[in-house]
Design an enzyme around this catalytic site. Structure first.
Site, PDB file in Angstrom:
ATOM      1  N   THR A   5      51.543  40.095  47.902  1.00  0.00           N
ATOM      2  CA  THR A   5      52.062  41.172  47.058  1.00  0.00           C
ATOM      3  C   THR A   5      52.402  42.338  47.968  1.00  0.00           C
ATOM      4  OG1 THR A   5      50.747  40.481  45.151  1.00  0.00           O
ATOM      5  CG2 THR A   5      51.581  42.733  45.143  1.00  0.00           C
ATOM      6  N   LYS A  55      45.789  48.816  46.723  1.00  0.00           N
ATOM      7  CA  LYS A  55      46.985  48.539  47.538  1.00  0.00           C
ATOM      8  C   LYS A  55      48.179  48.246  46.651  1.00  0.00           C
ATOM      9  CE  LYS A  55      47.960  44.546  48.738  1.00  0.00           C
ATOM     10  NZ  LYS A  55      48.862  43.451  48.286  1.00  0.00           N
ATOM     11  N   LYS A  75      55.619  41.306  39.869  1.00  0.00           N
ATOM     12  CA  LYS A  75      54.185  41.325  40.176  1.00  0.00           C
ATOM     13  C   LYS A  75      53.622  42.744  40.034  1.00  0.00           C
ATOM     14  CE  LYS A  75      50.043  40.359  41.514  1.00  0.00           C
ATOM     15  NZ  LYS A  75      49.674  39.762  42.799  1.00  0.00           N
TER      16      LYS A  75
END
Length: 304
Positions: free
Chosen positions: A101, A244, A176
């Site tokens: 990701t 993150k 995502k």
């Protein structure tokens, strides 16, 4: 169907994904910064590459599944102090799949660099956590051209139950990030409901059972709610990794000049959790930030 697969990154997700590829009959060559993880994969039938470049040279399809944008850059196109990257060994006509990701914009840049070598890049981030990786039931969100996706679909099907072509390069990463936005806010809603229930003197486990089958039902209610009640904050997904991902979402939203107020709030609450408990606690620990503000502990009443 390509049957020679390279896999770079054998963490909590990557290791079981490799085992599923091997179980499906694919030849898999692996590389990981920590060689012991590659050696563990070898006990299940994988071969060990000497570098990302070596893995790519031995594979029809090369997969990366690492932590962050900088890690993907190092593995795919190189960075100071990094081992020889994929781009130095990959064969023209092959496909690279990044299942990390990372930044959608960086993904598009990596795709351009690989295209100069005659290689097609698919961004294919995943959702479903460690259990989804173990069970081969991941949701895989794919950005890139349809033709290479069709070529590698059997590989993806060995690891995931839902494979969605989201659009051109970077679209998988964008979807995502949408997933992470929805996940973090659902987690916040669950935490507030648990806190309100506890403060009202109702059994939180009963509340979770009652609402899970109705309109309020969610993966977080069914899977993380019981962990909070049991005071189990072991990670299925770590706060540090969630942070993150939320930083990526907020950076992309800033480029779009789009306010993400709920995401920003959860990001700040998780910063408090991360400071108090470290980055490796499970994301259900979001409730701890609300408990600290209210003086109420789910499952325990007023904390001592």
């Amino acid at each position: 169907m390509a049957d020679s697969v390279g896999f770079i990154g054998l963490g909590i997700m990557g290791a079981p994904m490799v085992r599923n590829l091997l179980a499906a009959g694919f030849e898999v060559t692996v590389w990981n910064r920590t060689r012991a993880k590659s050696e563990e994969a070898a006990t299940h039938g994988a071969s060990i590459g000497e570098s990302p470049a070596d893995v790519a040279a031995r594979s029809d399809v090369t997969i990366t599944c690492v932590t962050a944008t900088d890690d993907v850059e190092a593995m795919l196109v190189g960075a100071d102090g990094a081992p020889p990257p994929v781009i130095e060994g990959v064969r023209s006509g092959s496909v690279v799949i990044d299942m990390s990701t990372i930044s959608p914009e960086a993904t598009r840049q990596f795709g351009v660099q690989l295209a100069e070598r005659g290689v097609q890049l698919l961004d294919a981030p995943i959702s479903g956590g460690e259990q989804g990786a173990i069970g081969g039931t991941l949701s895989i969100m794919v950005g890139g051209e349809a033709e290479p996706l069709d070529r590698v679909r059997p590989i993806l099907e060995a690891m995931g139950a839902q494979i969605t072509h989201c659009g051109p390069s970077g679209s998988g990463q964008t979807v995502k990030l949408c997933n992470q936005i929805a996940v973090c806010i659902n987690n916040f809603a669950m935490a507030e409901a648990l806190l309100f229930c506890e403060a009202s003197g109702v059994d939180p486990s009963t509340m979770l059972e009652a609402i899970s089958a109705g309109a309020a039902g969610s993966w977080q209610i069914s899977n993380l709610g019981p962990k909070v009640v049991a005071r189990d904050f072991a990670p299925g997904f770590k706060v540090g990794l969630q942070q993150k991902d939320l930083r990526l979402a907020l950076e992309a939203a800033d480029q779009l000049r789009l306010p993400l107020t709920g995401t920003s709030m959860v990001h700040q609450l998780l910063a408090a959790v991360e400071r108090a408990s470290g980055p490796d606690v499970g994301t259900q620990a979001l409730v701890n930030a609300l408990e600290a503000m209210s003086g109420i502990e789910v499952g325990g009443g007023s904390p001592s």
